[in-house]
Design a protein around this motif. Structure first.
Motif, short mmCIF file in Angstrom:
data_model
loop_
_atom_site.label_atom_id
_atom_site.label_comp_id
_atom_site.label_asym_id
_atom_site.label_seq_id
_atom_site.Cartn_x
_atom_site.Cartn_y
_atom_site.Cartn_z
N ASN A 7 89.28 77.81 104.15
CA ASN A 7 90.94 77.82 103.97
C ASN A 7 91.28 77.60 105.56
O ASN A 7 92.60 77.68 105.69
N THR A 9 92.82 76.12 109.02
CA THR A 9 93.41 74.87 109.17
C THR A 9 92.38 74.46 110.54
O THR A 9 91.64 75.09 111.12
N LYS A 48 94.77 86.44 108.41
CA LYS A 48 96.07 86.96 107.93
C LYS A 48 96.64 85.66 107.38
O LYS A 48 97.32 85.81 106.38
N HIS A 49 96.61 84.63 108.25
CA HIS A 49 97.33 83.30 107.67
C HIS A 49 96.61 82.83 106.28
O HIS A 49 97.40 82.66 105.12
N VAL A 50 95.41 82.96 106.35
CA VAL A 50 94.80 82.66 105.11
C VAL A 50 94.91 83.56 103.89
O VAL A 50 95.15 83.12 103.02
N SER A 52 97.50 85.59 103.48
CA SER A 52 98.70 85.18 102.99
C SER A 52 98.78 83.89 102.07
O SER A 52 99.74 83.98 101.16
N SER A 53 98.14 82.83 102.53
CA SER A 53 98.38 81.83 101.61
C SER A 53 97.53 81.96 100.64
O SER A 53 98.12 81.39 99.47
N ILE A 54 96.65 82.58 100.48
CA ILE A 54 95.82 82.74 99.25
C ILE A 54 96.68 83.79 98.20
O ILE A 54 96.70 83.57 97.04
N ASN A 55 97.54 84.59 98.65
CA ASN A 55 98.42 85.55 97.97
C ASN A 55 99.46 84.87 97.38
O ASN A 55 100.05 84.83 96.25
N GLU A 56 99.81 83.84 98.09
CA GLU A 56 101.00 82.92 97.67
C GLU A 56 100.69 81.98 96.26
O GLU A 56 101.49 81.60 95.32
N LYS A 57 99.22 81.64 96.28
CA LYS A 57 98.97 80.88 95.28
C LYS A 57 99.24 81.52 93.91
O LYS A 57 98.98 82.43 93.31
#
Length: 57
Positions: A7, A9, A48-50, A52-57
């Motif tokens: 995940n 970038t 952290k970025h990954v 947080s993006s997983i938690n948003e899904k």
């Protein structure tokens, strides 16, 4: 851990690779310490970025 790597970038992967290269080529202990900390912080930010993006899904 593999899902974290998948995940990341493209920019994050490139940044980590560049720092790893500098760390491997470092000649002095202070450089090793500097690039090691930089690598650690970069990976932590990417993680952290990954997460947080997983938690948003």
């Amino acid at each position: 851990m593999s899902t974290l790597i998948q995940n990341l970038t493209r920019d994050e992967k490139e940044k980590i690779t560049k720092i790893k290269t500098k760390l491997v080529r470092a000649k002095y202990p202070r450089q090793v310490r500097y690039y090691g900390k930089m690598l650690h912080n970069t990976i932590a930010k990417a993680e952290k970025h990954v997460l947080s993006s997983i938690n948003e899904k």
